[in-house]
Design an enzyme around this catalytic site. Sequence first.
Site, PDB file in Angstrom:
ATOM      1  CB  SER A  50      -0.969   0.015   1.193  1.00  0.00           C
ATOM      2  OG  SER A  50      -0.284  -0.107   2.403  1.00  0.00           O
ATOM      3  CE1 TYR A 236       5.565  11.043  11.526  1.00  0.00           C
ATOM      4  CE2 TYR A 236       7.866  11.660  11.615  1.00  0.00           C
ATOM      5  CZ  TYR A 236       6.880  10.806  11.197  1.00  0.00           C
ATOM      6  OH  TYR A 236       7.225   9.692  10.479  1.00  0.00           O
TER       7      TYR A 236
END
Length: 397
Positions: A50, A236
């Site tokens: 994916s 992040y």
Amino acid sequence: MKFEHKMRGNVSFGVNPIGCKQDVLNQIDYVKEQGHYEGPKKVLIIGASSSYGLASRINLAFGAGADTIGVSFEKGPKSERNLGSAGWYNNIYFKQAAEKEGLIAKNFVQDAFSHQTKQDVIDYIKAEFGGKIDLVVYSLASGIRINPETGERINSVIKSIGQNVVGPNVNIEKQEFYEQVLEPATEEEIADTVNVMGGEDWLFWMQALKEADVLADGVQTTNYSYLGSDLNKPYYGDGTLGRAKADCDEKAVHINDLLTDINGKATVIVATAVTTKASSVIPFFPVYCMGLYRVMADNGTHETPIMHIDRTFRDMVYGDKAEYDELGRLRPDSWELDPEVQAQTEALIKEINEGNFNSDKTGYSIFMKEFMNLSGFDVDGYVEEAVTIDDLKALEF
Ligand code: NAI
């Protein structure tokens, strides 16, 4: 059979296999429209089913004419209520399309972290693949790693480090815009996330492949990273995932040493923010994407994974437009990090609220279409096909 899109929070469960097929074909068409380029011929993609890994596989096969081996962890169909995962069908329809063009496309649907999978892939390369590997793409994203030595199950977490982070997020299932509070990770959670999402398994793969003498002279290996900007640093870059990505930078140095005598090269590719199953569950990230996509789409620079990966391999890794940073990382994310783009994104995010998050003021519709496409829904060019559960079960992976 009717295919239904089902969600829990920002995780999608339903799948439309025929839509997945169309999405793979659309990506193939995109690459073919860009034409052929000189690239690798024998490629191993770890995390191939994916988003970035699939886009890499499609690009290298249909852009450079590469034979590919794809490793992924996906589920096949069991019943009408449990059709398995989108990546399962992506693997199958990729293989069908590649074989139609005379390319080898071998799928290994098993745990990439295990020693056995590495051995199985090596055995296949030696016995059947017809040549040594000249590119290894590492594109794994996982919440869990079973330690191959001890059998221990290790979980990664997406958390900040040393500080609470408060910000807006969207619950896609409930269509809710809400304020999220992210608690900082413990030392153990940080270490576990580095263990799962860091570079150790990439290094293990390269060591095993090198030792087995299945890497070609001049082999390249790449690993996708994300750095982001000040807008997402607290959760992040400065958080657990950032630590894991820093570990990949360190492991790239080891891998470069490992490959010196065969003139090989390991490169961390700092890729742009895209809508994927992995990124949709990063706290606050959907709102960042909704701001960023609006700005970049209006500039004509918004990219889906296939567009970004095509540019990365064609123009940079195998072209003459590479941009590297001081750590030797490839930086196709420079469009996202352009100061003007970031300033506009920041201004827009400040204006996003519960009344307008899903309006055209933001990149909501772009994000949602890409999100639906991941499971085979809302795919351009989709034509309904009458299929039964037995048809789906009979598909060969
Ligand atoms: P994804 O969730 O779409 O794909 C992950 C792949 O890993 C799938 O093929 C899945 O089957 C495979 N996988 C997971 N666990 C496995 C296991 N145990 N054994 C075998 N295969 C397994 O993820 P995405 O977003 O494409 O991420 C790939 C890489 O790109 C990650 O390193 C991510 O950090 C990086 N990246 C992602 C960005 C984003 O915005 N999504 C931005 C920049 C980098």
